[in-house]
Scaffold this active site. Structure first.
Site, PDB file in Angstrom:
ATOM      1  N   HIS B 278      -0.610   2.695  10.331  1.00  8.30           N
ATOM      2  CA  HIS B 278      -1.980   1.902  10.925  1.00  8.30           C
ATOM      3  C   HIS B 278      -1.878   1.372  11.693  1.00  8.30           C
ATOM      4  O   HIS B 278      -2.199   0.221  10.898  1.00  8.30           O
ATOM      5  CB  HIS B 278      -3.035   2.091   9.345  1.00  8.30           C
ATOM      6  N   ASP B 337      -1.481   3.304   3.045  1.00  6.86           N
ATOM      7  CA  ASP B 337      -2.283   4.593   2.646  1.00  6.86           C
ATOM      8  C   ASP B 337      -1.584   5.280   4.087  1.00  6.86           C
ATOM      9  O   ASP B 337      -1.020   4.851   4.748  1.00  6.86           O
ATOM     10  CB  ASP B 337      -3.748   4.282   2.922  1.00  6.86           C
ATOM     11  N   GLU B 338      -2.054   6.835   3.987  1.00  4.00           N
ATOM     12  CA  GLU B 338      -1.693   7.570   5.246  1.00  4.00           C
ATOM     13  C   GLU B 338      -0.284   7.451   5.599  1.00  4.00           C
ATOM     14  O   GLU B 338      -0.232   7.358   7.345  1.00  4.00           O
ATOM     15  CB  GLU B 338      -2.844   7.629   6.014  1.00  4.00           C
ATOM     16  N   VAL B 339       0.333   7.192   4.898  1.00  4.57           N
ATOM     17  CA  VAL B 339       1.772   6.591   6.067  1.00  4.57           C
ATOM     18  C   VAL B 339       2.178   8.082   6.995  1.00  4.57           C
ATOM     19  O   VAL B 339       2.811   9.197   6.235  1.00  4.57           O
ATOM     20  CB  VAL B 339       2.893   6.073   4.967  1.00  4.57           C
ATOM     21  N   GLU B 388      -1.472   5.284  -2.341  1.00  5.97           N
ATOM     22  CA  GLU B 388      -0.736   6.576  -2.110  1.00  5.97           C
ATOM     23  C   GLU B 388       0.796   5.863  -2.652  1.00  5.97           C
ATOM     24  O   GLU B 388       1.224   6.353  -2.770  1.00  5.97           O
ATOM     25  CB  GLU B 388      -0.446   6.528  -0.832  1.00  5.97           C
TER      26      GLU B 388
END
Lengths: 555, 555
Positions: B278, B337-339, B388
């Site tokens: 992000h 998050d969401e890497v 995560e």
């Protein structure tokens, strides 16, 4: 073929998902000066002009009237405000001087004038068959031609939408452009429900402003319903005992203001008094006109209007005459949807009445009711009804408009057209069904005539007069109605004004169906249009995903 | 048993559907003077007092400070405004005189005073372990006791919420009441995302007003993300080249204003700078700190931060120190998050780095990255991370808070608690997932500790510190964020402050699960609360269905 389309779509989705790199910036960069809804025909060149609102003038070269004079004032204000944002922006960033003169060869100087040639006298009120055609030529001296005041209004809206801010909000520019424009559909409406929640007069006026920006021309005012009766009658003042609150009413003065405001924007105000169902609120003052419903011998409460009593028709008839005086439109919506036939049947007096009149089914009673109500409109207005009235076999005067709202729209419209009636369409356009961002796309890809194409004679297609986006009021009030409706209803506005010319694919009504415009371009155009609405004081919500709008309101 | 519950539910639904008679009036008549969120313990009598804002006073009998003085001014304004609505309403209806004296025997006269006994000096800033307990006794001379300024603020909010308008908006009354109150959870947050759309400072301040009304105490400010970087750094001014617009930034002055406004309301402002994913917007000024992603040998664009470069950590560390100076909170959210691990693996230099460091899986690289970033917080703040980071086995300092947001929440929370970490919960509370009206109920019926009850040792349950409603910003901006968040986040606020004490029924998280309060009562209470927010300038949308709110804004 269908399977191939779906497979192709799946592959595209997979590829898009696997490239999950997000770039900085807005998801859909707004276009610059793209008109919404898209004009019928538009030619644009790279030549451009600057706006200087203190020298620019709009002049009346043909006929004129109060509507035109008011519109010129209004649109000059829009232009001045656009310019003010640019000035304010420069102040905010402490930008001194201006590189306004660093224009390239396409720069053709400062716009001088817009000449308006209205060739016919103004009509008093907008109406179903009004002419909204116009042509516009943007040059140093620009010209707007129309045979009708309504066309002039649409042309003025297009004209101001052509302006855009350029060079980091340093200039307001407009490109040389030729437009020939007229709507595909004549009835382009928005239903607003003021019974489930009271909507204040200023918010209704703001809704009219937004409709004007989207070239919508009918405010369908679903004014009363079960929950409240905000219409303030002089003849039956007690009816509005069922307003939510004595302060939450629409007086004759309020209605006159709204009708006049709409008239100045070429918008009809279509009143709906929905009968015989959705009428609980009528029963607060007049319980005797409603039917007592029973279950297993126990009285449950009051249901639809009692179709067996003369006083029911007397009250409706007298009220209609008063409403007709307040609303000049030539149509009157008498509702007729979702009647609780079960309640009628549960009542022994009504069963007796049916027996006496040789009725075997409650739908015959609905038919009887509507057959008694419609003549009460007299010569003053023609009826519009919800589809159930047609479905239940009510004999309707020719020219009656039937509003289709259920999901069986294709078959329903075929039947209505075959029966010789006219249609307005709403099935796909219920704005109360909400989803995340971008749900305007599901409204956008619908064109009512395409739904019946091939299944009705071609000359019948035109009897689909248009459609309406419906904002039922259960969960909207002044706090959220504007942002909930806009720009979602803009998708409906463009579908109805511009049409889409795509093949009939009733199984696929989604963004990937767009043909002439790619979904990307439409999204970017709507991004600009929503921002334009924000700048003009309409709190349209973000249409797509991440993005921004410089309005000047926050600095 | 489950089958019986479902069957019973089906029968209830069927019966409700078959009685489709709609009564006029609002769907859920608002309560009168019900506090939201519900206090821990409350005893109310029928005795009541009148408010006269020109004689009523709030007095400081114990310790005091700027926060208390400011709060007294603020809440006196709320009371005066409530009274003004009543006066304005009478004028609108041209009501002369008043039957204000037609009170029954329970009327005990005019409220004189609220005495505030704060027993300890004010703390400077709100913090995770702050004491929010208070007791309140409403009588002619009312008393509010607390050991903490934060408890006093909560008590003042409860006090003003007890007032209600009565007798057709003729009077403002309050009942004699005793309250003992404290929150079930200490972290009761709202996440606001200012990257997907810029939210103006006035709207953020209004959000803080609304949070105060709901006793929420953490504004989780997800300030930057892929799409834009509105944080204006003095150390790295170029970072905000990735603001959507130069006018759309938060300067040090803006942040100071927001933090101070929040402090006065007992609200922490928790900054989040989400790394290493992000972060596209960081790359506008510093492309070298991001990873180049490849597919089939072709460069696709920039992905997450490059975990192999020292400059990445240098930049993050320097920025953190600046942010810590602006945000006094003892926690710092570093995201995680969401890497896009796939991007890392697609890059040959990163693959080489992994080989050199004996890493076989990209999640080890994520672990390596976070292990390098967290120490950059120093002693000044403790970390909060998205789940995560825990899932990928990063070794975290004890006391680290893990924010749970995925739908596998039960198992996830068990694991986090077993690992000795603390939890804040958000899985069920993503406000960007929208539905029609009444969708607050699905947030309401969730209590984070109930989800793990029985599956973790009882003394571990308290390590679930609370939760957050998350308003991701893809489709909200200034036009709709307030009405979209409120009163939906109010459901979360009550779940976290009051708790629900229902049995664990993870398969049924819906309104029919409420135990102590029937769904009907809660709906009516929220109806009052939403209207109360409207009156205090927060455009909370209708919470349920048809209804109304007299605010005085529209007449």
């Amino acid at each position: 073929m269908l399977r191939h389309v779906i497979l192709l779509f799946a592959v595209v989705v997979y590829l898009t998902e696997s490239l999950s790199i997000v770039n900085p910036g807005p998801q859909y960069p707004p276009t610059k000066g793209s008109i919404w809804p898209r004009p019928h025909q538009q030619t644009q060149t790279d030549s451009y002009y600057k706006l200087n609102p203190s020298t620019f003038v709009i002049t009346e070269k043909g006929k004129t009237c109060d509507i035109l004079k008011d519109a010129i004032d209004r649109y000059m204000k829009v232009l001045r405000n656009t310019y003010l944002i640019v000035e304010k922006y420069s102040r905010k960033l402490s930008r001194h001087g201006s590189d306004a003169d660093n224009f390239d060869d396409n720069f053709k100087g400062t716009l001088q004038e817009l000449q308006i040639n209205l060739s016919a006298p103004c009509e008093t009120y907008p109406h179903l068959d009004m002419d909204e055609k116009y042509s516009l030529d943007v040059a140093k001296v620009s010209v707007l031609n129309s045979d009708s005041i309504w066309g002039v209004l649409r042309g003025l809206e297009s004209f101001v939408q052509l302006f855009y801010m350029a060079d980091g909000y340093k200039n307001v520019l407009i490109n040389a452009t030729q437009i020939q424009d007229f709507p595909k559909y004549t009835h382009r409406g928005l239903l607003v429900d003021t019974s489930r929640h009271y909507i204040t007069v200023p918010t209704l006026l703001k809704t009219l402003d937004a409709m004007e920006m989207n070239k919508m021309n009918v405010l369908h005012w679903h004014i009363v319903d079960d929950q409240s009766f905000p219409y303030k009658s002089d003849m039956f003042p007690q009816l509005s005992d069922a307003a939510y609150d004595p302060t939450m009413v629409y007086t004759a003065v309020d209605i006159t203001q709204i009708v006049s405001y709409a008239r100045h924007r070429g918008i009809r105000v279509l009143p709906e008094f929905d009968v015989p169902g959705h009428t609980s609120s009528w029963g607060v003052a007049y319980p005797n006109i409603l039917t007592k419903c029973y279950s297993l011998g126990r009285e449950l409460g009051l249901g639809p209007m009692d179709p067996t009593k003369n006083i029911t028709y007397k009250l409706i008839g007298d009220l209609i005459r008063e409403v007709q005086e307040r609303f000049p439109d030539k149509y009157f919506h008498v509702g007729g949807d979702e009647v609780e036939l079960d309640c009628w049947i549960s009542n022994s007096e009504i069963r007796d009445f049916m027996k006496d009149h040789n009725m075997t089914d409650a739908s015959e009673l609905h038919s009887y009711f509507m057959a008694n109500v419609i003549p009460l409109l007299g010569d003053r207005s023609k009826p519009i009804v919800w589809q159930e009235v047609f479905d239940e076999g009510v004999s309707l005067p020719s020219g009656t408009i039937v509003q289709v709202w259920k999901n069986t729209e294709a078959r329903e419209m075929q039947n209505i057209l075959s029966g010789g009636y006219k249609v307005i369409y709403s099935s796909s356009w219920y704005l109360d069904h909400i989803n995340g961002g971008g749900d305007w796309a599901k409204y956008y890809g619908v064109d009512p005539r395409e739904i019946v194409k091939g299944s009705v004679p071609e000359d019948k297609e035109v009897d689909i007069l248009g459609g309406e986006a419906c904002m039922w009021g259960e969960v909207v009030d002044d706090t959220n109605i504007i942002s909930r409706v806009w720009p979602r209803a803009s998708a409906v506005a463009e579908a109805l004004w511009s049409g889409h010319k795509y093949e009939t694919m009733p199984y696929l009504r989604h963004w990937y169906q767009f043909r002439e415009d790619s979904a990307h371009v439409v999204s970017s155009r709507l991004e600009e249009h929503a921002c334009r609405m924000n700048r003009r004081g309409i709190e349209a919500q973000p249409p797509n995903g991440p993005g921004f709008c410089v309005t000047g309101n926050y600095f």
